[in-house]
Design a protein around this motif. Structure first.
Motif, PDB file in Angstrom:
ATOM      1  N   ALA A  18       0.817  -1.219   0.000  1.00  0.00           N
ATOM      2  CA  ALA A  18       0.000   0.000   0.000  1.00  0.00           C
ATOM      3  C   ALA A  18       0.845   1.259   0.000  1.00  0.00           C
ATOM      4  CB  ALA A  18      -0.938   0.009   1.209  1.00  0.00           C
ATOM      5  N   LEU A  19       2.080   1.154   0.527  1.00  0.00           N
ATOM      6  CA  LEU A  19       2.864   2.385   0.662  1.00  0.00           C
ATOM      7  C   LEU A  19       4.248   2.322   0.006  1.00  0.00           C
ATOM      8  CD1 LEU A  19       2.766   5.253   1.963  1.00  0.00           C
ATOM      9  CD2 LEU A  19       3.959   4.249   3.917  1.00  0.00           C
ATOM     10  N   PRO A  20       5.269   1.700   0.614  1.00  0.00           N
ATOM     11  CA  PRO A  20       6.627   1.916   0.098  1.00  0.00           C
ATOM     12  C   PRO A  20       6.900   1.313  -1.271  1.00  0.00           C
ATOM     13  CG  PRO A  20       6.674   0.303   1.854  1.00  0.00           C
ATOM     14  CD  PRO A  20       5.290   0.873   1.835  1.00  0.00           C
ATOM     15  N   MET A  21       6.239   0.202  -1.618  1.00  0.00           N
ATOM     16  CA  MET A  21       6.488  -0.420  -2.924  1.00  0.00           C
ATOM     17  C   MET A  21       5.628   0.256  -3.995  1.00  0.00           C
ATOM     18  SD  MET A  21       8.880  -2.577  -2.363  1.00  0.00           S
ATOM     19  CE  MET A  21       8.926  -3.688  -3.747  1.00  0.00           C
ATOM     20  N   GLU A  22       5.730   1.575  -4.043  1.00  0.00           N
ATOM     21  CA  GLU A  22       4.986   2.398  -5.004  1.00  0.00           C
ATOM     22  C   GLU A  22       3.491   2.092  -4.958  1.00  0.00           C
ATOM     23  OE1 GLU A  22       6.883   2.283  -8.865  1.00  0.00           O
ATOM     24  OE2 GLU A  22       8.447   3.615  -8.145  1.00  0.00           O
ATOM     25  N   GLY A  23       2.967   1.978  -3.723  1.00  0.00           N
ATOM     26  CA  GLY A  23       1.560   1.695  -3.534  1.00  0.00           C
ATOM     27  C   GLY A  23       0.684   2.911  -3.750  1.00  0.00           C
ATOM     28  N   PHE A  24      -0.625   2.698  -3.643  1.00  0.00           N
ATOM     29  CA  PHE A  24      -1.572   3.770  -3.929  1.00  0.00           C
ATOM     30  C   PHE A  24      -1.467   4.915  -2.923  1.00  0.00           C
ATOM     31  CE2 PHE A  24      -3.832   1.217  -0.864  1.00  0.00           C
ATOM     32  CZ  PHE A  24      -4.647   2.105  -0.163  1.00  0.00           C
ATOM     33  N   LEU A  25      -1.036   4.639  -1.702  1.00  0.00           N
ATOM     34  CA  LEU A  25      -0.883   5.712  -0.720  1.00  0.00           C
ATOM     35  C   LEU A  25       0.300   6.615  -1.075  1.00  0.00           C
ATOM     36  CD1 LEU A  25      -1.583   3.874   2.674  1.00  0.00           C
ATOM     37  CD2 LEU A  25      -3.077   5.435   1.412  1.00  0.00           C
ATOM     38  N   LEU A  26       1.374   6.012  -1.578  1.00  0.00           N
ATOM     39  CA  LEU A  26       2.530   6.811  -1.971  1.00  0.00           C
ATOM     40  C   LEU A  26       2.200   7.650  -3.202  1.00  0.00           C
ATOM     41  CD1 LEU A  26       5.420   7.228  -0.949  1.00  0.00           C
ATOM     42  CD2 LEU A  26       6.184   5.548  -2.627  1.00  0.00           C
ATOM     43  N   ALA A  27       1.421   7.080  -4.122  1.00  0.00           N
ATOM     44  CA  ALA A  27       1.011   7.831  -5.307  1.00  0.00           C
ATOM     45  C   ALA A  27       0.138   9.017  -4.921  1.00  0.00           C
ATOM     46  CB  ALA A  27       0.260   6.913  -6.265  1.00  0.00           C
ATOM     47  N   HIS A  28      -0.617   8.876  -3.838  1.00  0.00           N
ATOM     48  CA  HIS A  28      -1.518   9.949  -3.404  1.00  0.00           C
ATOM     49  C   HIS A  28      -0.757  11.216  -3.023  1.00  0.00           C
ATOM     50  CE1 HIS A  28      -4.930  11.950  -1.520  1.00  0.00           C
ATOM     51  NE2 HIS A  28      -4.198  12.100  -0.428  1.00  0.00           N
ATOM     52  N   GLN A 190       3.659   1.788 -14.487  1.00  0.00           N
ATOM     53  CA  GLN A 190       3.319   3.189 -14.697  1.00  0.00           C
ATOM     54  C   GLN A 190       2.369   3.339 -15.872  1.00  0.00           C
ATOM     55  OE1 GLN A 190       4.173   5.644 -12.649  1.00  0.00           O
ATOM     56  NE2 GLN A 190       5.304   4.219 -11.359  1.00  0.00           N
ATOM     57  N   GLU A 191       2.619   2.584 -16.918  1.00  0.00           N
ATOM     58  CA  GLU A 191       1.740   2.630 -18.082  1.00  0.00           C
ATOM     59  C   GLU A 191       0.382   2.014 -17.769  1.00  0.00           C
ATOM     60  OE1 GLU A 191       1.937   1.410 -22.847  1.00  0.00           O
ATOM     61  OE2 GLU A 191       3.618   0.998 -21.496  1.00  0.00           O
ATOM     62  N   TYR A 192       0.409   0.968 -16.979  1.00  0.00           N
ATOM     63  CA  TYR A 192      -0.851   0.302 -16.619  1.00  0.00           C
ATOM     64  C   TYR A 192      -1.731   1.219 -15.773  1.00  0.00           C
ATOM     65  CZ  TYR A 192      -4.013  -2.823 -14.094  1.00  0.00           C
ATOM     66  OH  TYR A 192      -5.122  -3.398 -13.536  1.00  0.00           O
ATOM     67  N   ALA A 193      -1.125   2.012 -14.907  1.00  0.00           N
ATOM     68  CA  ALA A 193      -1.893   2.901 -14.038  1.00  0.00           C
ATOM     69  C   ALA A 193      -2.764   3.861 -14.843  1.00  0.00           C
ATOM     70  CB  ALA A 193      -0.955   3.677 -13.123  1.00  0.00           C
ATOM     71  N   GLU A 194      -2.322   4.194 -16.062  1.00  0.00           N
ATOM     72  CA  GLU A 194      -3.087   5.112 -16.900  1.00  0.00           C
ATOM     73  C   GLU A 194      -4.100   4.402 -17.790  1.00  0.00           C
ATOM     74  OE1 GLU A 194      -0.182   7.198 -19.117  1.00  0.00           O
ATOM     75  OE2 GLU A 194       0.781   8.130 -17.362  1.00  0.00           O
ATOM     76  N   ALA A 195      -3.921   3.083 -17.984  1.00  0.00           N
ATOM     77  CA  ALA A 195      -4.775   2.357 -18.924  1.00  0.00           C
ATOM     78  C   ALA A 195      -5.594   1.245 -18.269  1.00  0.00           C
ATOM     79  CB  ALA A 195      -3.917   1.762 -20.041  1.00  0.00           C
ATOM     80  N   ASP A 242       0.656  -1.781 -29.129  1.00  0.00           N
ATOM     81  CA  ASP A 242      -0.045  -0.594 -28.659  1.00  0.00           C
ATOM     82  C   ASP A 242      -1.474  -0.934 -28.248  1.00  0.00           C
ATOM     83  OD1 ASP A 242       2.136   1.047 -29.135  1.00  0.00           O
ATOM     84  OD2 ASP A 242       1.554   1.398 -31.223  1.00  0.00           O
ATOM     85  N   GLY A 243      -1.968  -0.187 -27.284  1.00  0.00           N
ATOM     86  CA  GLY A 243      -3.353  -0.348 -26.872  1.00  0.00           C
ATOM     87  C   GLY A 243      -3.496  -0.683 -25.405  1.00  0.00           C
ATOM     88  N   ALA A 244      -4.624  -0.250 -24.850  1.00  0.00           N
ATOM     89  CA  ALA A 244      -4.873  -0.480 -23.429  1.00  0.00           C
ATOM     90  C   ALA A 244      -5.022  -1.956 -23.108  1.00  0.00           C
ATOM     91  CB  ALA A 244      -6.133   0.279 -23.004  1.00  0.00           C
ATOM     92  N   ALA A 245      -5.601  -2.719 -24.039  1.00  0.00           N
ATOM     93  CA  ALA A 245      -5.827  -4.149 -23.781  1.00  0.00           C
ATOM     94  C   ALA A 245      -4.514  -4.882 -23.575  1.00  0.00           C
ATOM     95  CB  ALA A 245      -6.615  -4.773 -24.928  1.00  0.00           C
ATOM     96  N   LEU A 251       0.214  -6.740 -17.677  1.00  0.00           N
ATOM     97  CA  LEU A 251       0.331  -6.602 -16.232  1.00  0.00           C
ATOM     98  C   LEU A 251      -0.287  -7.795 -15.519  1.00  0.00           C
ATOM     99  CD1 LEU A 251      -0.663  -5.416 -13.268  1.00  0.00           C
ATOM    100  CD2 LEU A 251       1.536  -4.712 -14.200  1.00  0.00           C
ATOM    101  N   PHE A 252      -1.399  -8.307 -16.043  1.00  0.00           N
ATOM    102  CA  PHE A 252      -2.022  -9.492 -15.450  1.00  0.00           C
ATOM    103  C   PHE A 252      -1.059 -10.678 -15.500  1.00  0.00           C
ATOM    104  CE2 PHE A 252      -6.385  -7.763 -16.995  1.00  0.00           C
ATOM    105  CZ  PHE A 252      -6.351  -6.803 -15.996  1.00  0.00           C
ATOM    106  N   ALA A 253      -0.417 -10.863 -16.646  1.00  0.00           N
ATOM    107  CA  ALA A 253       0.535 -11.973 -16.785  1.00  0.00           C
ATOM    108  C   ALA A 253       1.712 -11.803 -15.838  1.00  0.00           C
ATOM    109  CB  ALA A 253       1.028 -12.061 -18.227  1.00  0.00           C
ATOM    110  N   MET A 254       2.165 -10.562 -15.672  1.00  0.00           N
ATOM    111  CA  MET A 254       3.285 -10.318 -14.764  1.00  0.00           C
ATOM    112  C   MET A 254       2.877 -10.586 -13.325  1.00  0.00           C
ATOM    113  SD  MET A 254       6.424  -9.583 -15.127  1.00  0.00           S
ATOM    114  CE  MET A 254       7.463  -9.973 -13.717  1.00  0.00           C
ATOM    115  N   GLN A 255       1.644 -10.294 -12.974  1.00  0.00           N
ATOM    116  CA  GLN A 255       1.157 -10.600 -11.631  1.00  0.00           C
ATOM    117  C   GLN A 255       1.107 -12.107 -11.391  1.00  0.00           C
ATOM    118  OE1 GLN A 255       1.578  -7.787  -9.858  1.00  0.00           O
ATOM    119  NE2 GLN A 255      -0.409  -7.994  -8.905  1.00  0.00           N
ATOM    120  N   VAL A 256       0.720 -12.854 -12.406  1.00  0.00           N
ATOM    121  CA  VAL A 256       0.727 -14.320 -12.289  1.00  0.00           C
ATOM    122  C   VAL A 256       2.156 -14.818 -12.071  1.00  0.00           C
ATOM    123  CG1 VAL A 256       0.298 -16.486 -13.524  1.00  0.00           C
ATOM    124  CG2 VAL A 256      -1.376 -14.630 -13.640  1.00  0.00           C
TER     125      VAL A 256
END
Length: 430
Positions: A18-28, A190-195, A242-245, A251-256
């Motif tokens: 949530a925080l130090p590993m570039e989590g959503f709280l740090l982005a806030h 970073q790219e995924y956060a926008e798409a 190219d493309g959001a899909a 990113l899904f594959a990288m999470q797996v």
């Protein structure tokens, strides 16, 4: 007991993501690319813990470190200009908390299940933490409070001297592969956060990977490493499209891939004799790899073709390193064990008018994997004893025999007694 042992680890991971590993709280607070301020002191402290810290010193230092990391979490929300210093402080303090949480996790009687439950539950709770409709002014104190769970948890008795001793050969692979994780944090995420189609849904893929990986862990755990490499290669092959899909699927594959590798690594660390040393050294190498990948992504910038080239080079190198590791581990393969109680052992026993010890029937590699008590329990089982008979023979409870056998199953990557006996080269039944 499984949930109790997993809870401190779960709370720590939720805070970490949530925080130090570039989590959503740090982005806030607008602190992008600040992960290195956390990782570098974190790596150094973990290495010191693993190399030199006496285990008796871990609980008091974890209490101080947890308080420092929790305080830093609160200050990040109040003084955004001081984020680098607060992250560095959190990196040092949280290292002690992390190792303590790992030591508590090892107390579970079902270590493999606890590892999977801990990783899956942490990511589920992180998703809930992200979407719950409360102000960030509330979420920062909540994140700080999460650190109090492992900080205040009782460590219990020290580890008994059992487990494997084959952590070191796998560390080069872990380091090389985690460079790809660092590239993900630096470039792909970073790219995924926008798409993102639905921010946070990527965590579901991680959870599924961990649960699926548990089945491999009980049978052929090294298969998790192969799956992690394949999924990571697939993820970065999509970066050039190219493309959001394509960004979302990548990113899904990288999470797996991350789920498979994290489960393997956590199970390997929990299988070591000294959890303080194992988590210190193992996580230092892991975080060092992430830091190296993040640094590479900052140097590369937005050149997606170069990112893919570097990622594929790293992944190819990881395959080579894994091959060398597995080749070096072949002497540990239980398939190479001759039938237990073979003619040479029998002749030696008759000559000495005594039964050969089970330890002498095991090759040196397997002797290192088991504690003396585990070898005693395994010897009874190989001789055809039931768990109750083995307990009576060794003067311990039947539940203790079952606990030792579960550890043996995990270490041998088997799911039960019949598979264990077959793998040991015997034809004896229950």
């Amino acid at each position: 007991m499984t949930l109790t042992a997993s809870l401190p680890f779960v709370a720590f991971v939720v805070w970490l993501l949530a925080l130090p590993m570039e989590g959503f709280l740090l982005a806030h607070v607008g602190s992008g690319n600040a992960i290195l301020f956390f990782l570098i002191p974190h790596v150094v402290t973990l290495a010191v813990i693993g190399a030199a810290l006496p285990r008796r010193m871990l609980p008091p230092l974890a209490a101080v470190g947890g308080a420092a990391a929790a305080g830093s979490t609160l200050l990040i929300a109040q003084v955004p200009a001081g984020v680098p210093w607060f992250l560095a402080t959190a990196g040092v303090g949280s290292a002690f908390v992390c190792v303590k949480a790992g030591s508590i996790l090892k107390r579970s009687p079902t270590v493999a299940v606890s590892a999977a439950v801990g990783l899956a539950a942490a990511n589920v709770l992180l998703f809930v933490f992200m979407i719950v409709p409360v102000p960030h002014s509330v979420k920062f104190p909540a994140a700080a409070a999460l650190l109090l769970v492992p900080t205040l948890a009782r460590t219990g008795a020290q580890d008994e001297a059992d487990g494997e001793s084959n952590l070191a050969p796998f560390l080069p692979f872990v380091f090389v592969f985690q460079i790809v994780s660092g590239l993900m944090y630096g470039a792909l995420y970073q790219e995924y956060a926008e798409a993102a189609f639905l921010p946070g849904i990527e965590l579901a893929f991680y959870v599924v990977a961990v649960l699926v990986g548990l089945m491999f862990l009980r049978r052929r755990r090294e298969g998790l490493l192969a799956l992690a490499i394949v999924m990571a290669m697939f993820a970065f092959s999509l970066v050039l499209i190219d493309g959001a899909a394509s960004v979302n699927v990548a990113l899904f594959a990288m999470q797996v891939a991350a789920g498979f590798l994290d489960l393997y690594l956590l199970a390997l660390l929990l299988a070591q004799r000294n959890s303080c040393r194992a988590f210190g050294i193992g996580l230092a190498v892991t975080c060092a790899g992430i830091a190296a990948g993040k640094t590479a992504s900052l140097l590369i910038g937005d050149a997606s073709q170069l990112v893919v080239a570097v990622a594929n080079l790293v992944l190819t190198s990881s395959v080579l390193v894994l091959y060398l590791v597995m080749r070096g581990e072949q002497h540990l393969d239980v398939a190479a064990i001759p039938a237990i109680g073979g003619m040479a052992d029998q002749a030696e026993a008759e000559a000495g008018n005594a039964e050969p010890t089970f330890e002498l029937m095991l090759p040196p590699g397997l002797r290192k994997r088991f504690s003396d008590q585990e070898k005693s329990v395994l010897a009874c089982v190989v001789r055809g004893m039931t768990f109750r008979e083995a307990a009576r023979e060794l003067g311990i409870s039947e539940s203790s025999v079952k606990t030792y056998m579960k550890r043996i199953y995990d270490k041998m990557s088997v799911s039960g007694k019949e598979e264990l006996l077959a793998k040991l080269g015997t034809d004896q039944g229950e």
